[in-house]
Scaffold this active site. Structure first.
Site, mmCIF file in Angstrom:
data_model
loop_
_atom_site.group_PDB
_atom_site.id
_atom_site.type_symbol
_atom_site.label_atom_id
_atom_site.label_comp_id
_atom_site.label_asym_id
_atom_site.label_seq_id
_atom_site.Cartn_x
_atom_site.Cartn_y
_atom_site.Cartn_z
ATOM 1 N N GLY A 238 26.971 4.283 -47.742
ATOM 2 C CA GLY A 238 27.281 3.610 -46.486
ATOM 3 C C GLY A 238 27.095 2.113 -46.421
ATOM 4 O O GLY A 238 27.510 1.481 -45.443
ATOM 5 N N GLU A 272 23.994 7.574 -52.600
ATOM 6 C CA GLU A 272 25.408 7.917 -52.833
ATOM 7 C C GLU A 272 26.315 6.742 -52.483
ATOM 8 O O GLU A 272 27.183 6.855 -51.619
ATOM 9 C CB GLU A 272 25.788 9.129 -51.977
ATOM 10 C CG GLU A 272 24.949 10.371 -52.216
ATOM 11 C CD GLU A 272 25.277 11.503 -51.240
ATOM 12 O OE1 GLU A 272 26.084 11.293 -50.306
ATOM 13 O OE2 GLU A 272 24.718 12.593 -51.409
ATOM 14 N N PRO A 273 26.128 5.596 -53.123
ATOM 15 C CA PRO A 273 26.959 4.445 -52.777
ATOM 16 C C PRO A 273 28.378 4.589 -53.334
ATOM 17 O O PRO A 273 28.562 5.075 -54.446
ATOM 18 C CB PRO A 273 26.242 3.283 -53.485
ATOM 19 C CG PRO A 273 25.647 3.925 -54.704
ATOM 20 C CD PRO A 273 25.219 5.310 -54.261
ATOM 21 N N GLY A 274 29.356 4.191 -52.559
ATOM 22 C CA GLY A 274 30.734 4.177 -53.026
ATOM 23 C C GLY A 274 31.288 2.772 -52.895
ATOM 24 O O GLY A 274 31.379 2.010 -53.862
ATOM 25 N N CYS A 339 59.037 4.002 -44.066
ATOM 26 C CA CYS A 339 59.786 4.034 -42.803
ATOM 27 C C CYS A 339 58.874 4.347 -41.628
ATOM 28 O O CYS A 339 58.985 5.417 -41.002
ATOM 29 C CB CYS A 339 60.910 5.044 -42.921
ATOM 30 S SG CYS A 339 62.080 4.522 -44.169
ATOM 31 N N GLU A 340 57.944 3.466 -41.366
ATOM 32 C CA GLU A 340 57.064 3.593 -40.200
ATOM 33 C C GLU A 340 56.641 2.188 -39.790
ATOM 34 O O GLU A 340 56.328 1.363 -40.657
ATOM 35 C CB GLU A 340 55.768 4.354 -40.554
ATOM 36 C CG GLU A 340 55.998 5.754 -41.018
ATOM 37 C CD GLU A 340 54.892 6.706 -40.580
ATOM 38 O OE1 GLU A 340 54.165 6.405 -39.619
ATOM 39 O OE2 GLU A 340 54.788 7.751 -41.228
ATOM 40 N N TYR A 368 38.413 3.394 -51.674
ATOM 41 C CA TYR A 368 39.312 4.112 -50.766
ATOM 42 C C TYR A 368 40.712 3.513 -50.805
ATOM 43 O O TYR A 368 41.426 3.504 -49.802
ATOM 44 C CB TYR A 368 38.736 4.142 -49.338
ATOM 45 C CG TYR A 368 37.317 4.665 -49.316
ATOM 46 C CD1 TYR A 368 37.053 6.009 -49.540
ATOM 47 C CD2 TYR A 368 36.229 3.811 -49.135
ATOM 48 C CE1 TYR A 368 35.750 6.499 -49.577
ATOM 49 C CE2 TYR A 368 34.919 4.281 -49.166
ATOM 50 C CZ TYR A 368 34.692 5.623 -49.390
ATOM 51 O OH TYR A 368 33.404 6.098 -49.425
HETATM 52 N N1 LLP Z 1 28.107 10.240 -49.227
HETATM 53 C C1 LLP Z 1 28.778 10.950 -48.300
HETATM 54 C C2 LLP Z 1 28.297 12.280 -47.945
HETATM 55 C C3 LLP Z 1 29.917 10.402 -47.690
HETATM 56 O O1 LLP Z 1 30.567 11.120 -46.763
HETATM 57 C C4 LLP Z 1 30.371 9.119 -48.066
HETATM 58 C C5 LLP Z 1 31.566 8.531 -47.463
HETATM 59 C C6 LLP Z 1 29.647 8.414 -49.058
HETATM 60 C C7 LLP Z 1 28.518 9.008 -49.607
HETATM 61 C C8 LLP Z 1 30.030 7.050 -49.543
HETATM 62 O O2 LLP Z 1 29.997 6.091 -48.537
HETATM 63 P P1 LLP Z 1 30.196 4.552 -48.889
HETATM 64 O O3 LLP Z 1 29.004 4.112 -49.705
HETATM 65 O O4 LLP Z 1 31.443 4.421 -49.668
HETATM 66 O O5 LLP Z 1 30.275 3.896 -47.579
HETATM 67 N N2 LLP Z 1 38.010 6.184 -46.143
HETATM 68 C C9 LLP Z 1 37.084 5.370 -45.399
HETATM 69 C C10 LLP Z 1 35.652 5.634 -45.795
HETATM 70 C C11 LLP Z 1 35.234 7.090 -45.648
HETATM 71 C C12 LLP Z 1 33.811 7.325 -46.047
HETATM 72 C C13 LLP Z 1 33.476 8.761 -45.979
HETATM 73 N N3 LLP Z 1 32.225 9.115 -46.536
HETATM 74 C C14 LLP Z 1 37.458 3.898 -45.568
HETATM 75 O O6 LLP Z 1 38.426 3.597 -46.247
HETATM 76 O O7 LLP Z 1 36.805 3.044 -44.979
#
Ligand code: LLP
Length: 411
Positions: A238, A272-274, A339-340, A368
């Site tokens: 997050g 759980e960083p993304g 086409c949107e 993402y």
């Molecule tokens: N762990 C869980 C359980 C999650 O649901 C998520 C993201 C993460 C970790 C990773 O979160 P991060 O570190 O990336 O913020 N598609 C959206 C973001 C959806 C995130 C959903 N869950 C966007 O493009 O902003």
């Protein structure tokens, strides 16, 4: 800090001019920097001093080349589907560093996870727990479990990516979760090992993380009083990034705030960083097809909402930069061929003055971006390219028209 920088008005990814890659692979394409990915991963992971596992959120960018890089840096994976588990294993991630989140795991997916001997499954409902017990019993194994608790904390982010409010579908309300743990304790094939929580994405303030950790900590103490031992606390992902002028916490500040709360809890922390790892380590490169003056100025490019959904879906801002820098900017919408009317990459902002054939970089697109892309309008998905110093590698080929209909049959 990322490795997409100008040298004499030419955009480079590390030591490679972005235009050179475009000349080889065509446009559009996603481009990632190994040095940036590595730097972000190590800055995040290295900020923690307590025992911890950094499980990269596969959904943010799931190419096996990236997962393999994180695995070599000591990382694990947070997965939310059987497909992500398959990718993580193929990429060489240690199953003992894989955690499985998500509200809707199927029995097949549970079986795959248990057979793969992953670290833990984050269970989000009583029915899921009962199903997992049955699946584990049929396999003759014990399922390592944590419950995802919903702490009802406002992450102050976009509504679609808030997950830790009582009104969100995620987790078990923290006030009801003790009952779930007590029920799980009675199940023969369930082994309770942790508590997990994830409150949302693109958070730019640490206080919601701290608030939820404080609630989780009190809950862990309650569980221990009830005789339930907990070895892992999973705090989800997050942490936000800078798309324009946001000021997200630095990894060191984030880690210090969490570790202050964790001290003395004697648990391994799972993160759980993304986005914070990959967001600014990737760009989308696109070519200007046409420009036109309608009710306003439009720059029509060869990438659309099927390639990068975030602007259309969340009204997200991604800076648009020229691959070869000129001087002028103008107010224009950068739109795709879909086409949107909702198909735009940038709307109502100043962008470089463009001519046909110019290349543009859509910045901060590593998270993402490709992972949410689709074949809408029957557009083949674009290639992914990874730069490492002076060389680049196509880590996913451009899809072909044949590939588009592979699997389809006329009865
Ligand atoms: N762990 C869980 C359980 C999650 O649901 C998520 C993201 C993460 C970790 C990773 O979160 P991060 O570190 O990336 O913020 N598609 C959206 C973001 C959806 C995130 C959903 N869950 C966007 O493009 O902003």
């Amino acid at each position: 800090m990322n490795h997409f920088q100008y040298k004499n008005d030419v955009l480079f990814c590390e030591e490679v001019p972005v235009a050179d890659i475009a000349a080889t692979v065509g446009t559009p394409f996603y481009l990632y920097s190994t040095a940036t990915l590595t730097r972000h991963f190590l800055a995040f992971d290295g900020a923690f001093t307590l025992p911890h596992i950094t499980c990269f959120a596969t959904k943010a960018c799931s190419n096996i080349a990236l997962l393999n890089l994180f695995s070599r840096l000591g990382g694990g994976a947070d997965i939310v589907s059987g497909g992500e588990l398959f990718r993580a294993l193929k990429a060489g991630i240690d199953p003992r560093k894989i955690v499985y989140s998500g509200v809707g795991k199927s029995e097949d997916e549970m079986r795959f996870a248990l057979e793969s001997n992953i670290l833990m499954l984050n269970v989000e409902s009583h029915q899921e727990l009962e199903t997992l017990q049955q699946v584990a019993a049929a396999l003759g194994v014990t399922a390592p479990v944590s419950f995802r608790v919903n702490p009802d904390v406002d992450p102050k982010t976009h509504a679609y990516i808030s997950t830790g409010l009582a009104k969100n579908k995620f987790g078990i309300p923290i006030q009801d979760a003790l009952d779930s743990y007590l029920a799980a304790r009675e199940m023969k094939n369930i082994e309770i090992i942790g508590v997990s929580c994830h409150i949302g994405s693109q958070l730019t303030d640490v206080s919601p993380f701290v608030e939820s950790l404080q609630k989780v900590k009190l809950f862990v103490e309650r569980l221990r009083q009830a005789g339930i031992s907990i070895s892992f606390v999973d705090l989800g992902g997050g942490v936000g990034i800078r798309y324009s002028d946001e000021e997200p916490p630095l990894p060191a500040a984030y880690a210090a705030a969490l570790e202050r709360e964790m001290n003395g809890l004697d648990c391994t922390l799972i993160l759980e960083p993304g986005r914070v790892i990959v967001g600014n380590a990737g760009i989308l490169v696109t070519k200007v097809l046409y420009t036109k003056q309608g009710g306003k100025k439009f720059v029509i490019v060869d990438a659309g909402m099927n390639d990068l959904a975030r602007p259309s879906l969340y009204d997200a801002h991604h800076a648009i930069r020229p691959v070869i820098r000129g001087n002028d900017e103008e107010l224009a919408d950068v739109v795709g061929p879909i086409c949107e009317s909702g198909d735009f990459l940038s709307r109502g902002k100043k962008v470089p003055v463009c001519r046909r054939g110019d290349l543009l970089a859509v910045m901060s697109a590593g998270a993402y971006g490709f992972s949410m892309s689709s074949n809408y309008n029957s557009r083949p998905r674009v290639p992914e390219v990874l730069v490492d110093g002076e060389s680049f590698h196509v880590i996913r080929q451009r899809e072909t028209y044949e590939g588009l209909i592979a699997g389809e049959r006329i009865p």
